[in-house]
Design a protein around this motif. Structure first.
Motif, PDB file in Angstrom:
ATOM      1  N   ASP A 140       0.863  -1.184   0.000  1.00 19.62           N
ATOM      2  CA  ASP A 140       0.000   0.000   0.000  1.00 19.62           C
ATOM      3  C   ASP A 140       0.899   1.232   0.000  1.00 19.62           C
ATOM      4  O   ASP A 140       1.345   1.703   1.043  1.00 19.62           O
ATOM      5  CB  ASP A 140      -0.908  -0.018   1.235  1.00 19.62           C
ATOM      6  N   VAL A 141       1.167   1.765  -1.187  1.00 23.39           N
ATOM      7  CA  VAL A 141       2.054   2.924  -1.323  1.00 23.39           C
ATOM      8  C   VAL A 141       1.307   4.172  -0.854  1.00 23.39           C
ATOM      9  O   VAL A 141       0.173   4.421  -1.267  1.00 23.39           O
ATOM     10  CB  VAL A 141       2.516   3.086  -2.781  1.00 23.39           C
ATOM     11  N   GLU A 142       1.953   4.960   0.001  1.00 25.28           N
ATOM     12  CA  GLU A 142       1.290   6.127   0.587  1.00 25.28           C
ATOM     13  C   GLU A 142       1.845   7.454   0.091  1.00 25.28           C
ATOM     14  O   GLU A 142       1.192   8.490   0.243  1.00 25.28           O
ATOM     15  CB  GLU A 142       1.392   6.062   2.114  1.00 25.28           C
ATOM     16  N   VAL A 143       3.038   7.428  -0.510  1.00 26.35           N
ATOM     17  CA  VAL A 143       3.669   8.666  -0.951  1.00 26.35           C
ATOM     18  C   VAL A 143       4.299   8.439  -2.322  1.00 26.35           C
ATOM     19  O   VAL A 143       4.947   7.401  -2.543  1.00 26.35           O
ATOM     20  CB  VAL A 143       4.751   9.132   0.056  1.00 26.35           C
ATOM     21  N   PHE A 144       4.103   9.403  -3.235  1.00 28.39           N
ATOM     22  CA  PHE A 144       4.688   9.337  -4.575  1.00 28.39           C
ATOM     23  C   PHE A 144       5.631  10.528  -4.732  1.00 28.39           C
ATOM     24  O   PHE A 144       5.206  11.684  -4.698  1.00 28.39           O
ATOM     25  CB  PHE A 144       3.595   9.367  -5.641  1.00 28.39           C
ATOM     26  N   VAL A 145       6.928  10.204  -4.902  1.00 28.94           N
ATOM     27  CA  VAL A 145       7.983  11.210  -4.901  1.00 28.94           C
ATOM     28  C   VAL A 145       8.609  11.300  -6.294  1.00 28.94           C
ATOM     29  O   VAL A 145       8.894  10.262  -6.910  1.00 28.94           O
ATOM     30  CB  VAL A 145       9.071  10.850  -3.864  1.00 28.94           C
ATOM     31  N   PRO A 146       8.850  12.511  -6.820  1.00 34.30           N
ATOM     32  CA  PRO A 146       9.518  12.635  -8.127  1.00 34.30           C
ATOM     33  C   PRO A 146      10.936  12.087  -8.062  1.00 34.30           C
ATOM     34  O   PRO A 146      11.644  12.273  -7.076  1.00 34.30           O
ATOM     35  CB  PRO A 146       9.517  14.146  -8.399  1.00 34.30           C
ATOM     36  N   VAL A 147      11.347  11.414  -9.121  1.00 37.54           N
ATOM     37  CA  VAL A 147      12.678  10.825  -9.139  1.00 37.54           C
ATOM     38  C   VAL A 147      13.765  11.894  -9.042  1.00 37.54           C
ATOM     39  O   VAL A 147      14.884  11.620  -8.572  1.00 37.54           O
ATOM     40  CB  VAL A 147      12.857   9.976 -10.416  1.00 37.54           C
ATOM     41  N   MET A 148      13.445  13.122  -9.450  1.00 34.37           N
ATOM     42  CA  MET A 148      14.421  14.202  -9.384  1.00 34.37           C
ATOM     43  C   MET A 148      14.812  14.562  -7.945  1.00 34.37           C
ATOM     44  O   MET A 148      15.801  15.245  -7.713  1.00 34.37           O
ATOM     45  CB  MET A 148      13.875  15.444 -10.091  1.00 34.37           C
ATOM     46  N   MET A 149      14.014  14.092  -6.977  1.00 36.53           N
ATOM     47  CA  MET A 149      14.320  14.376  -5.570  1.00 36.53           C
ATOM     48  C   MET A 149      15.104  13.241  -4.920  1.00 36.53           C
ATOM     49  O   MET A 149      15.234  13.192  -3.692  1.00 36.53           O
ATOM     50  CB  MET A 149      13.007  14.612  -4.805  1.00 36.53           C
ATOM     51  N   TRP A 150      15.644  12.333  -5.728  1.00 36.01           N
ATOM     52  CA  TRP A 150      16.350  11.158  -5.214  1.00 36.01           C
ATOM     53  C   TRP A 150      17.439  11.538  -4.216  1.00 36.01           C
ATOM     54  O   TRP A 150      17.453  11.082  -3.071  1.00 36.01           O
ATOM     55  CB  TRP A 150      16.934  10.376  -6.395  1.00 36.01           C
ATOM     56  N   SER A 151      18.366  12.368  -4.651  1.00 31.04           N
ATOM     57  CA  SER A 151      19.495  12.714  -3.782  1.00 31.04           C
ATOM     58  C   SER A 151      19.077  13.673  -2.684  1.00 31.04           C
ATOM     59  O   SER A 151      19.603  13.607  -1.562  1.00 31.04           O
ATOM     60  CB  SER A 151      20.619  13.350  -4.616  1.00 31.04           C
ATOM     61  N   ALA A 152      18.136  14.559  -2.974  1.00 30.88           N
ATOM     62  CA  ALA A 152      17.741  15.572  -2.003  1.00 30.88           C
ATOM     63  C   ALA A 152      17.169  14.944  -0.735  1.00 30.88           C
ATOM     64  O   ALA A 152      17.401  15.447   0.372  1.00 30.88           O
ATOM     65  CB  ALA A 152      16.720  16.526  -2.629  1.00 30.88           C
ATOM     66  N   ILE A 153      16.414  13.848  -0.879  1.00 36.07           N
ATOM     67  CA  ILE A 153      15.829  13.214   0.316  1.00 36.07           C
ATOM     68  C   ILE A 153      16.700  12.071   0.821  1.00 36.07           C
ATOM     69  O   ILE A 153      16.284  11.309   1.694  1.00 36.07           O
ATOM     70  CB  ILE A 153      14.394  12.718   0.042  1.00 36.07           C
ATOM     71  N   GLY A 154      17.911  11.956   0.268  1.00 36.01           N
ATOM     72  CA  GLY A 154      18.889  11.026   0.824  1.00 36.01           C
ATOM     73  C   GLY A 154      18.682   9.576   0.481  1.00 36.01           C
ATOM     74  O   GLY A 154      19.137   8.697   1.226  1.00 36.01           O
ATOM     75  N   LEU A 155      18.024   9.274  -0.630  1.00 34.71           N
ATOM     76  CA  LEU A 155      17.855   7.877  -1.021  1.00 34.71           C
ATOM     77  C   LEU A 155      19.169   7.337  -1.562  1.00 34.71           C
ATOM     78  O   LEU A 155      19.917   8.033  -2.265  1.00 34.71           O
ATOM     79  CB  LEU A 155      16.755   7.741  -2.078  1.00 34.71           C
ATOM     80  N   THR A 156      19.444   6.072  -1.269  1.00 30.63           N
ATOM     81  CA  THR A 156      20.659   5.439  -1.766  1.00 30.63           C
ATOM     82  C   THR A 156      20.351   4.234  -2.651  1.00 30.63           C
ATOM     83  O   THR A 156      21.127   3.909  -3.543  1.00 30.63           O
ATOM     84  CB  THR A 156      21.566   4.992  -0.607  1.00 30.63           C
ATOM     85  N   GLY A 157      19.230   3.560  -2.403  1.00 32.74           N
ATOM     86  CA  GLY A 157      18.905   2.368  -3.186  1.00 32.74           C
ATOM     87  C   GLY A 157      19.960   1.285  -3.048  1.00 32.74           C
ATOM     88  O   GLY A 157      20.132   0.469  -3.951  1.00 32.74           O
TER      89      GLY A 157
END
Length: 895
Positions: free
Chosen positions: A269-286
């Motif tokens: 159940d996905v609750e938030v949809f984030v633009p891929v352009m914000m990848w680094s800004a929100i600190g995602l590493t994958g």
């Protein structure tokens, strides 16, 4: 309206009446002519009728001339429906029994079909045409699935001509909120055309747009799910424009997704949809190293997205695969060998490598087969009931045939009656499925808690159409054989009131139905027994660690702005404080917990002195763990030593591997000590210890290489505190919470629960399958008992005279009971033997969904055999006892 006006203009009823008046006039004239010739009134009447012939056949033949054949057929069907309804109303017990049995059979299959629909047919609620949706992903030489880099996705999107639209997405957990109120939620990181390609609109505000995919960090906007809007913001329409914190980064809510849409990750159940352009800004590493994650949108080696797209009507899956291969050859270059990515694969969405369908579909295949077996038992049961009822209607059928009705006409009447019974069975079956599926989903949610799950289990037109088809097919299956037998009537035997010429054949047919029911019920019980044994084996299996008396708490220091230096200090102080608490045996930190059902991103590992083969996959999962990790989880060390407090940033770089890793590259655990490896392009590290193998993702994982990095040398802001201690686990969790709050009162604890609860999801699919198979087995067994009871009851009723004679000649009641119980037991043994043979032949198909138990497990077969034979005996005893209480004098006097 025009049709009915035309039908009224045909004056069909008036034509019938006119024709009957004409026939009566013709017969009256013929009768008067014979009276004038000297015949008496009665003889003249019979002579006129003989000369004219069958009035009914003449009327029907004339009607066929009056009107089109289809209209005559419609008229007859309507008449058959009216008669069948009246006939069933006169026998409500029969009708209700058939409807009840059909409800169980159709309901079980509708429930399984709804689950199949939710994972394979239409898994994406709120998305039309998902059958044309396909997924692109990378694959290594070992078959490991990989995401695609953002630059590669852009090349595929812009150069492919087979897709009507191509978007990219990936699943990620993010922290929603700030401070102690923050919590972890599922999010999808998506490209700007995500909602546009899927055709999903916003319930409030707007969705993400291609304009939100212009430059990294330039569009801090987010779309939230309708469920999150209701739960977190109480449905406030002023949420549009409000600021929310995602991983401690302020972002503006621009829209609320459609209520029916829950993302493209099946079961999440996905609750938030984030633009891929914000990848680094929100600190995602994958799972990427920190420096690689910072430049993830520009690095072709940073695999972060799964491209999805709808195929154009003219594009086939095969032609699109060829196009993807050609595009990949032109953009891949020599880096395929370096990264282990050797090709791109294109599959339909239901075969996507992400989502619950990868786990559920093998189980659903077994459940579909079991559901069909339940329906088969239901049809056999009803066929026996219909056949018995057909015996009582032999006089009616004979009369129809004597009056000129064709056998085909009688057969149609009987089949219409069966279809009328199937209609309420289908309706009630759908209603039953609507009750059962939410209960099963609630059970799955309980198993998966605290994670939120969603499956598209709505009973829609597809489920209703399926149920209608199953109902019609069932009516044909259970009705055609008995109807064919009932329409084959010996008029002489009926006139003589002697059913004996047919009784033997019918008895054999009914006995065959019971044998079939027992055989299929045994199959179901064997399947249920194997599933239960599998769950028990999974619960008792040694996963390589001990989860009992261990509490886990999720912490992310990024929420409160900690840098790496402050973060290391905080985590050291936390471990010291927790270890010093009374009742704590050991405490540690780790990036991941074992048995969490989610495959972690693999890191490329280089082994000093090892020359990899071309395209060899050297990607292995790694876990950053703190000192005392192996003691806290009681994981055996088979060579060397575990990590210590001294393995920090000032010490030499070290690493630990598991036994499968050591055996693959150095031939054994002892040989691994002192060897060097490099993880994700970092510095060379010396192997200081080898651990035993652990079940990292699923309980049925095969042994695979694994790498452990010391947390004090490989800092992560997000870690999981593991605490082992004595006493109540809730007390352990509360004390750990207090220690975190003592160091930073504003730091959010994302979750806190026992490790046994965190790893419970690894058994979710085994337990769901076992529960449903057990339910199917119970239903099948009950139906087989009902069929046996009905057959023996009918045999008793047909053998009343014989029983009376036996008792009159001195037969005891116990002997009569033994005779009928023996008859039922013979049928049970025949069915059980057939079921055992069939189960042994088909058991290999269960191998893919079983764990720790052989498909030919003797215990499961023995239990099922004893249970079904016991049920057959019990179902036979009641009618047998009734037979033994027959009053011989009354029966013989009546005869």
């Amino acid at each position: 309206m025009a049709f009915w006006s035309w039908l009224r203009r045909r004056r069909l009823d008036l034509d019938d009446e006119d024709f009957r008046d004409e026939i009566r006039a013709h017969l009256a004239i013929a009768e008067q002519e014979r009276i004038a010739d000297g015949d008496d009134h009665s003889s003249a009447r019979y002579a006129a009728l003989r000369e004219f012939g069958n009035v009914t056949l003449t009327t029907e033949a004339t009607r066929r001339v009056w009107m089109p054949a289809w209209l005559e057929a419609l008229r007859n069907v309507i008449a058959d429906v009216h008669y069948a309804c009246r006939s069933l109303a006169r026998n409500p017990a029969f009708a209700l029994t058939v409807v009840a049995v059909l409800t169980l059979g159709i309901g079980a299959n509708a429930a399984v079909f709804t689950m199949l629909k939710s994972t394979a047919l239409t898994p994406l609620a709120g998305v039309a045409g998902s059958a044309r949706l396909a997924v692109v992903f990378g694959e290594t030489s070992s078959g490991r699935n990989l995401r695609v880099s953002y630059p590669d996705y852009v090349d595929l999107r812009d150069r492919s001509e087979s897709f009507a639209g191509l978007f990219g997405s990936t699943l990620a957990t993010v922290n929603l909120g700030r401070g102690r109120d923050a919590r972890q939620v599922w999010s999808e990181v998506v490209t700007g055309n995500y909602f546009q390609v899927l055709g999903v609109r916003a319930a409030l505000g707007r969705t993400l747009l291609p304009a939100d995919e212009v430059a990294p960090g330039r569009h801090p906007v987010v779309v939230i799910s309708h469920g999150l809007w209701q739960r977190q913001f109480a449905g406030d329409p002023n949420v549009i424009g409000a600021s929310v914190d995602i991983n401690n980064y302020p972002m503006t809510v621009v829209g609320v997704a459609d209520p029916s849409f829950h993302g493209t990750i099946v079961s999440n159940d996905v609750e938030v949809f984030v633009p891929v352009m914000m990848w680094s800004a929100i600190g995602l590493t994958g799972g990427l190293p920190q420096d690689a994650a910072a430049n993830a949108l520009g690095d072709r080696r940073a695999q972060i997205l799964f491209p999805h797209g709808f195929l154009k009507p003219a594009a086939s899956m095969a032609s699109t695969r060829d196009e993807i291969d050609a595009l990949w050859s032109s953009i891949a270059g020599d880096r395929r060998s370096a990264e282990g990515l050797v090709r791109l694969r294109l599959v339909p969405f239901w075969r996507s490598p992400t989502g619950g369908q990868t786990y559920v579909l093998p189980t659903l295949g077994v459940l579909v087969a079991m559901g069909l077996l339940v329906l088969l038992i239901a049809c056999a049961n009803i066929a026996g009931l219909v056949l018995v009822r057909g015996v009582s209607r032999r006089g009616e059928v004979a009369l129809r045939l004597a009056l000129g009705a064709s056998r085909r006409r009688v057969l149609r009447l009987l089949m219409v009656e069966n279809l009328i019974l199937a209609v309420p069975g289908a309706i009630l079956g759908v209603l039953l499925a609507r009750r059962v599926i939410p209960a099963m989903l609630a059970y799955a949610e309980w198993l998966a808690a605290p994670e939120r799950i969603f499956l598209n289990i709505a009973v829609d037109g597809l489920v209703i159409a399926f149920s209608a088809i199953v109902a019609c097919a069932s009516a044909v299956v259970f009705g055609f054989g008995p109807a064919l037998r009932s329409s084959r009537v010996d008029l002489v035997s009926v006139i003589n009131e002697d059913a004996s010429p047919r009784s033997g054949g019918r008895g054999r047919f009914r006995a065959g139905l019971v044998v079939g029911q027992v055989a299929v019920s045994l199959l179901l019980l064997v399947g249920a027994g194997l599933a239960l044994e599998s769950v028990d084996a999974a619960r008792r299996a040694d996963p390589g660690f001990d989860a009992k008396q261990v509490a886990v708490l999720g912490i992310d220091l990024r929420q409160n702005g900690y840098d790496a230096a402050r973060g290391r200090v905080f985590y050291r102080q936390l471990l010291e404080a927790v270890r010093g608490d009374a009742g704590v045996e050991a405490a540690t930190l780790a990036a991941h917990t074992p048995l969490d059902l989610i495959e972690k991103r693999a890191q490329r590992v280089e082994v000093e002195g090892y020359e990899p083969h071309r395209d060899e996959d050297l990607g292995f999962t790694a876990n950053e763990v703190g000192p005392d990790y192996f003691r806290t989880l009681r994981i055996d060390i088979v060579a060397g030593r575990p990590f210590e407090d001294g393995d920090d940033a000032e010490a030499a770089a070290v690493v630990m591997v598991n036994r499968p890793f050591a055996e693959r590259f150095w031939g054994g655990a002892a040989n691994a000590i002192g060897k060097r490896v490099r993880v994700a392009g970092g510095e060379w590290r010396t192997v200081v210890g080898v651990s035993a193998d652990v079940k990292y993702t699923k309980i049925n994982d095969t042994p695979k290489p694994y790498v452990y990095l010391p947390f004090l040398q490989s800092y992560r802001s997000s870690m999981i505190l593991h605490v082992r201690g004595a006493g109540a686990i809730e007390r352990l969790i509360d004390r750990a919470r207090d220690q975190v709050a003592a160091l930073d009162a504003d730091l959010p604890i994302l979750y806190a629960r026992p490790l046994t609860e965190a790893t419970r999801g690894a058994l979710i699919f085994f337990e769901l399958m076992a529960t449903m198979l057990l339910a199917f087995g119970a239903v099948g067994m009950a139906m087989a008992a009902l069929g046996t009871y009905g057959l023996v009851s009918y045999a008793v009723k047909q053998s009343v005279r014989e029983i009376g004679i036996r008792i009159a000649l001195g037969a005891t009641r116990s002997r009569v009971v033994r005779a009928f119980v023996g008859r039922g037991l013979k049928l049970g043994l025949a069915g059980a033997s057939l079921g055992v043979i069939t189960a042994l032949a088909l058991s290999r198909f269960l191998g893919s969904v079983l764990f720790g138990v052989s498909p030919t497990d003797l215990t499961s077969f023995t239990r099922a055999l004893l249970l079904i034979l016991g049920v057959v005996v019990l179902a036979t005893l009641a009618p047998a006892w009734r037979a033994a209480r027959t009053n011989a004098m009354r029966v013989l006097r009546h005869q």
